[in-house]
Design a protein around this motif. Structure first.
Motif, PDB file in Angstrom:
ATOM      1  N   CYS A  88       2.231  10.599 -18.560  1.00 14.67           N
ATOM      2  CA  CYS A  88       3.055   9.400 -18.449  1.00 14.67           C
ATOM      3  C   CYS A  88       2.759   8.502 -19.653  1.00 14.67           C
ATOM      4  O   CYS A  88       1.588   8.213 -19.936  1.00 14.67           O
ATOM      5  CB  CYS A  88       2.744   8.669 -17.146  1.00 14.67           C
ATOM      6  N   PRO A  89       3.789   8.015 -20.347  1.00 13.18           N
ATOM      7  CA  PRO A  89       3.543   7.150 -21.497  1.00 13.18           C
ATOM      8  C   PRO A  89       2.991   5.780 -21.110  1.00 13.18           C
ATOM      9  O   PRO A  89       2.419   5.088 -21.940  1.00 13.18           O
ATOM     10  CB  PRO A  89       4.927   7.025 -22.144  1.00 13.18           C
ATOM     11  N   LEU A  90       3.120   5.389 -19.850  1.00 12.90           N
ATOM     12  CA  LEU A  90       2.642   4.076 -19.423  1.00 12.90           C
ATOM     13  C   LEU A  90       1.198   4.106 -18.919  1.00 12.90           C
ATOM     14  O   LEU A  90       0.380   3.282 -19.304  1.00 12.90           O
ATOM     15  CB  LEU A  90       3.552   3.505 -18.329  1.00 12.90           C
ATOM     16  N   CYS A  91       0.891   5.064 -18.036  1.00 14.92           N
ATOM     17  CA  CYS A  91      -0.447   5.060 -17.427  1.00 14.92           C
ATOM     18  C   CYS A  91      -1.330   6.211 -17.891  1.00 14.92           C
ATOM     19  O   CYS A  91      -2.519   6.210 -17.620  1.00 14.92           O
ATOM     20  CB  CYS A  91      -0.347   5.068 -15.903  1.00 14.92           C
ATOM     21  N   GLY A  92      -0.750   7.214 -18.553  1.00 13.76           N
ATOM     22  CA  GLY A  92      -1.538   8.333 -19.043  1.00 13.76           C
ATOM     23  C   GLY A  92      -1.811   9.418 -18.025  1.00 13.76           C
ATOM     24  O   GLY A  92      -2.399  10.435 -18.351  1.00 13.76           O
ATOM     25  N   ARG A  93      -1.387   9.220 -16.779  1.00 13.74           N
ATOM     26  CA  ARG A  93      -1.587  10.253 -15.759  1.00 13.74           C
ATOM     27  C   ARG A  93      -0.559  11.364 -15.939  1.00 13.74           C
ATOM     28  O   ARG A  93       0.512  11.158 -16.501  1.00 13.74           O
ATOM     29  CB  ARG A  93      -1.464   9.649 -14.364  1.00 13.74           C
ATOM     30  N   VAL A  94      -0.879  12.520 -15.391  1.00 15.30           N
ATOM     31  CA  VAL A  94       0.002  13.675 -15.503  1.00 15.30           C
ATOM     32  C   VAL A  94       1.254  13.464 -14.660  1.00 15.30           C
ATOM     33  O   VAL A  94       1.199  12.967 -13.537  1.00 15.30           O
ATOM     34  CB  VAL A  94      -0.743  14.950 -15.041  1.00 15.30           C
ATOM     35  N   ILE A  95       2.404  13.860 -15.213  1.00 16.73           N
ATOM     36  CA  ILE A  95       3.666  13.801 -14.487  1.00 16.73           C
ATOM     37  C   ILE A  95       3.894  15.167 -13.842  1.00 16.73           C
ATOM     38  O   ILE A  95       4.035  16.170 -14.527  1.00 16.73           O
ATOM     39  CB  ILE A  95       4.842  13.443 -15.417  1.00 16.73           C
ATOM     40  N   GLU A  96       3.898  15.194 -12.530  1.00 13.39           N
ATOM     41  CA  GLU A  96       4.107  16.430 -11.782  1.00 13.39           C
ATOM     42  C   GLU A  96       5.579  16.830 -11.851  1.00 13.39           C
ATOM     43  O   GLU A  96       6.447  15.979 -12.084  1.00 13.39           O
ATOM     44  CB  GLU A  96       3.694  16.241 -10.319  1.00 13.39           C
ATOM     45  N   ARG A 110       1.506   1.465 -13.226  1.00 12.08           N
ATOM     46  CA  ARG A 110       1.724   0.409 -14.214  1.00 12.08           C
ATOM     47  C   ARG A 110       3.066  -0.296 -14.014  1.00 12.08           C
ATOM     48  O   ARG A 110       3.260  -1.395 -14.521  1.00 12.08           O
ATOM     49  CB  ARG A 110       1.689   0.978 -15.649  1.00 12.08           C
ATOM     50  N   THR A 111       3.985   0.342 -13.281  1.00 12.52           N
ATOM     51  CA  THR A 111       5.280  -0.314 -13.047  1.00 12.52           C
ATOM     52  C   THR A 111       5.187  -1.298 -11.910  1.00 12.52           C
ATOM     53  O   THR A 111       6.148  -2.021 -11.633  1.00 12.52           O
ATOM     54  CB  THR A 111       6.364   0.726 -12.717  1.00 12.52           C
ATOM     55  N   ASN A 112       4.047  -1.310 -11.209  1.00 12.01           N
ATOM     56  CA  ASN A 112       3.793  -2.276 -10.148  1.00 12.01           C
ATOM     57  C   ASN A 112       4.869  -2.273  -9.052  1.00 12.01           C
ATOM     58  O   ASN A 112       5.243  -3.299  -8.518  1.00 12.01           O
ATOM     59  CB  ASN A 112       3.631  -3.685 -10.733  1.00 12.01           C
ATOM     60  N   GLY A 113       5.391  -1.071  -8.807  1.00  9.72           N
ATOM     61  CA  GLY A 113       6.378  -0.940  -7.730  1.00  9.72           C
ATOM     62  C   GLY A 113       7.778  -1.393  -8.078  1.00  9.72           C
ATOM     63  O   GLY A 113       8.668  -1.412  -7.237  1.00  9.72           O
ATOM     64  N   HIS A 114       8.042  -1.726  -9.325  1.00 14.46           N
ATOM     65  CA  HIS A 114       9.359  -2.241  -9.716  1.00 14.46           C
ATOM     66  C   HIS A 114      10.240  -1.221 -10.400  1.00 14.46           C
ATOM     67  O   HIS A 114      11.229  -1.572 -11.013  1.00 14.46           O
ATOM     68  CB  HIS A 114       9.198  -3.454 -10.650  1.00 14.46           C
ATOM     69  N   ALA A 115       9.877   0.039 -10.318  1.00 15.77           N
ATOM     70  CA  ALA A 115      10.697   1.058 -10.950  1.00 15.77           C
ATOM     71  C   ALA A 115      10.695   2.301 -10.066  1.00 15.77           C
ATOM     72  O   ALA A 115       9.854   2.489  -9.210  1.00 15.77           O
ATOM     73  CB  ALA A 115      10.130   1.411 -12.323  1.00 15.77           C
ATOM     74  N   PHE A 116      11.701   3.129 -10.291  1.00 13.96           N
ATOM     75  CA  PHE A 116      11.784   4.385  -9.563  1.00 13.96           C
ATOM     76  C   PHE A 116      10.715   5.336 -10.087  1.00 13.96           C
ATOM     77  O   PHE A 116      10.264   5.203 -11.219  1.00 13.96           O
ATOM     78  CB  PHE A 116      13.171   5.008  -9.750  1.00 13.96           C
ATOM     79  N   PRO A 117      10.324   6.327  -9.276  1.00 13.30           N
ATOM     80  CA  PRO A 117       9.365   7.306  -9.761  1.00 13.30           C
ATOM     81  C   PRO A 117       9.890   7.962 -11.041  1.00 13.30           C
ATOM     82  O   PRO A 117      11.083   8.230 -11.166  1.00 13.30           O
ATOM     83  CB  PRO A 117       9.252   8.315  -8.633  1.00 13.30           C
ATOM     84  N   LEU A 118       9.015   8.184 -11.968  1.00 17.12           N
ATOM     85  CA  LEU A 118       9.354   8.735 -13.285  1.00 17.12           C
ATOM     86  C   LEU A 118       9.228  10.240 -13.239  1.00 17.12           C
ATOM     87  O   LEU A 118       8.249  10.784 -12.753  1.00 17.12           O
ATOM     88  CB  LEU A 118       8.374   8.147 -14.317  1.00 17.12           C
ATOM     89  N   SER A 119      10.243  10.939 -13.719  1.00 19.36           N
ATOM     90  CA  SER A 119      10.128  12.389 -13.855  1.00 19.36           C
ATOM     91  C   SER A 119      10.717  12.794 -15.192  1.00 19.36           C
ATOM     92  O   SER A 119      11.666  12.172 -15.683  1.00 19.36           O
ATOM     93  CB  SER A 119      10.798  13.142 -12.710  1.00 19.36           C
TER      94      SER A 119
END
Length: 194
Positions: A168-176, A184-193
């Protein structure tokens, strides 16, 4: 004199680091061959990435320090893993060096220590340097390879590592593959894929 190494290939006929499986569930291997003999070892993704980077750094240092060395020729045939993939051991530590006399790079892999061996009584005095350097009966492998073989291993390994799941470009965690909910979106965005 018997070798202290479970596998001692000087030189290898082929060496490769690769992965099997789909991203997120891959198993990484280091495999070396010398004629009909073959050694397959399990590695972690991070170890493969670190090994690839270390090889490139050592090659760069050798080019700077040793102007007399011939240029590394491009390996056109990248070896692939051969069946059966029956690993001899899981790599715990890696060491990389250069044998000036033979103009070969040396890769030493040591197994993850056996937990049963660590259950013995602790020594009364601190361990001597000799006992630290000789971890006992844990399996070890030593592979001598040309600079071209090692550059090929490194370049291929970097491609294999990069072919995994994106970060993930925002938090660095792996995108499944199912997506990723970024904290990092603090609940204000849809899940990123991706």
């Amino acid at each position: 004199m018997e070798s202290q190494f479970t596998f001692d290939f000087n030189p290898v006929s082929a060496i490769v680091a690769d992965a099997v499986g789909r991203p997120g569930q891959r198993t990484f291997f280091l495999q070396a061959r010398q004629g009909a003999d073959m050694a397959t070892l399990i590695m972690e993704k991070e170890q493969v990435a670190a090994l690839a980077t270390s090889i490139l750094q050592l090659l760069e240092e050798l080019e700077k320090e040793r102007a007399d060395l011939p240029a590394v020729e491009e390996e056109t045939d990248v070896p692939s893993l051969r069946e059966p993939l029956e690993p001899a051991f899981r790599v715990g530590q890696l060491g990389l060096g250069y044998d000036e006399r033979q103009d070969l790079m040396v890769l030493i892999a040591q197994a993850v220590p056996d937990p049963a061996a660590g259950e013995q009584e602790p020594p009364a005095a601190p361990p001597s340097p000799e006992s630290v350097e000789d971890p006992g009966d844990d399996p070890k492998a030593r592979f001598y390879a040309t600079r071209a073989q090692m550059r090929s291993l490194s370049e291929h390994a970097l491609q294999v590592v990069a072919a995994g799941r994106p970060d993930c470009p925002l938090c660095g965690r792996v995108i499944e593959p199912e997506g990723h909910f970024c904290p990092r979106t603090n609940g204000h965005a849809f899940p990123l894929s991706i």
